[in-house]
Design a protein around this motif. Structure first.
Motif: not given
Length: 470
Positions: A157-183
């Motif tokens: 990471v060289e920038t001032e932000k770290l971005v984690i993006t979630f994108v569903p594969s299709r319109k009738y699908k969804f994304a999810f996440v239970n927990a995140l770690e950025v260390i």
């Protein structure tokens, strides 16, 4: 009076040595340390670590999502840790942004666990994940994650932000996440120069530290599982039994003494004591050196390069200068006549590690072997390995999973409220067309002339006279 004075001096010296020793054993304290419990309304503690709810307000991280819901596990028999009892579900592109104060390599961990919920059918969980533009998951099927899963990455990471993006594969699908770690990772965790092994020659390769890496395997050779609770950097090391392919010629070894870390060598952050105090070894029991290698085989995805990190610590020899052996990675001779005494400044039980990069070929397997060399001694240890780490490197498309770049994934999803905008634009265009037609007809009624047959000879007639004028 002299005797008490000497005791006092001795006590001060002892206290100083204890303080120095304690400081040398101080746990790593990362500058950037985000532990996020996704979909929870309160904080959770797992392995003595506090995960904060992503619903809480913070100036250092944020969640941007127009379509997300909080899901709680409805299975009363599920005894998974608390961070796996909730999830945040996304039905459209969404992102977490983290403020970065310590630029450099960061450990990013994504936690997944399929939940039993009446609100969401996790059979429809299929999505992509991007971390700072690197595709780390592509068409990931979350409905198959029956037990908690952790996907771990090392991202520069060289920038001032770290971005984690979630994108569903299709319109009738969804994304999810239970927990995140950025260390933020220790500065010595990933080196900039590594040895690249191929069929032609072994060579040094620079600029490696800025590559994105996915941790595929982290294996404790000869020892038990190491968990985030009893390891360093909150990592998990699994036993090597399922990867071991040698059926004989080796023995398992445990060490109860002190691992002697040295300045400039492998640190506890590179690997903890309970990784270096176990090993598998080749031992010569008579005057002949055994003609055998210990081999491990790991399934990998072809088409990528892999960083292979091998950990060594001579916890077996009774004296210095007795252990010589060869190291092979993917069939290539990586190190010939490795002398651990020499590379550890002639200190036994001192850890050492070596990094190699190899190509993942079409076989779908990556092998590691150690065995006797031409300098090996009889009646001695003729090969040793304490741990293996295998990490996948991003390809030229900026992906760790395939040949689909991040831009294509983002452009494949309709931007904004296009689902509403398109019908609205069509309706406006239809109204405009109807208005123009009506206007032309009204104007035509005012300026119309009597319709008649066109004369047979049209050369001298202005054809436009027979049509209404706009």
């Amino acid at each position: 009076m002299e005797f008490p004075y000497r005791n006092f001096v001795f006590a001060v010296l002892l206290l100083s040595l204890c303080t120095i020793s304690a400081l040398s054993y101080t746990h790593f304290s990362p500058i950037d340390n985000y532990l996020i419990d996704c979909g929870s309304t309160g904080d959770s503690t797992v392995d003595n670590r506090r995960f904060v709810s992503d619903s809480s307000r913070s100036d250092s991280y944020s969640l941007t999502s127009t379509r997300s819901v909080l899901i709680r596990n409805e299975d009363p028999l599920d005894v998974s840790p608390r961070i796996y009892q909730t999830a945040r579900v996304f039905t459209g592109p969404s992102r977490y942004e983290f403020e970065i104060r310590d630029k450099g390599t960061h450990m990013v961990r994504l936690h997944f666990h399929k939940l039993n919920s009446s609100k969401s059918d996790f059979g429809n969980a299929q999505f992509h994940v991007l971390v700072n533009g690197v595709v780390v998951l592509n068409d990931f099927i979350g409905g198959c994650v029956e037990t908690p899963m952790v996907k771990e990455y090392l991202i520069w990471v060289e920038t001032e932000k770290l971005v984690i993006t979630f994108v569903p594969s299709r319109k009738y699908k969804f994304a999810f996440v239970n927990a995140l770690e950025v260390i933020s990772a220790p500065k010595d965790l990933i080196l900039d120069t590594v040895q690249y092994l191929n069929s032609e020659k072994n060579k040094k390769s620079d600029g490696f530290v800025k590559q994105a890496l996915e941790v595929v395997y982290r294996v404790n050779v000869g020892g038990p599982k190491v968990t985030p609770f009893n390891g360093t950097l909150w990592r998990t090391w699994v036993p090597d039994d399922e990867f071991l392919k040698s059926s004989s010629g080796w023995k398992r070894l445990y060490f109860s003494g002190r691992i002697r870390y040295q300045m400039g060598g492998a640190s506890r952050e590179v690997a903890p004591d309970n990784v270096y105090n176990s090993a598998r070894v080749i031992s010569s029991r008579n005057a002949s050196i055994p003609n055998v290698n210990i081999t491990w085989v790991f399934p990998v995805m072809g088409g990528f390069k892999y960083l292979v990190r091998l950990h060594f610590c001579d916890i077996a020899s009774i004296s210095l200068g007795l252990l010589y052996f060869n190291v092979y990675v993917n069939g290539h001779l990586a190190i010939e006549d490795l002398d651990l005494s020499d590379v550890t400044n002639y200190v036994l039980a001192s850890p050492y590690y070596a990094d190699f990069v190899v190509d993942g070929d079409g076989s779908g397997a990556l092998s590691v072997s150690v065995g006797p060399s031409s300098k090996s001694y009889p009646y001695a240890i003729d090969g040793i390995l304490n741990a293996v780490e295998i990490m996948k490197l991003n390809n030229s498309m900026g992906s760790l999973v395939g040949k689909v770049p991040a831009d294509f994934i983002m452009k494949s999803w309709p931007r904004g409220n296009m689902g509403v905008l398109v019908p609205l634009v069509a309706a406006v265009c239809l109204l405009v067309i109807l208005s123009m037609v009506l206007r032309r007809r009204m104007t035509g009624l005012k300026d119309s002339v009597t319709w008649s047959k066109l004369p047979m000879d049209v050369s001298n007639v202005n054809i436009k006279q027979g049509f209404p004028q706009a």
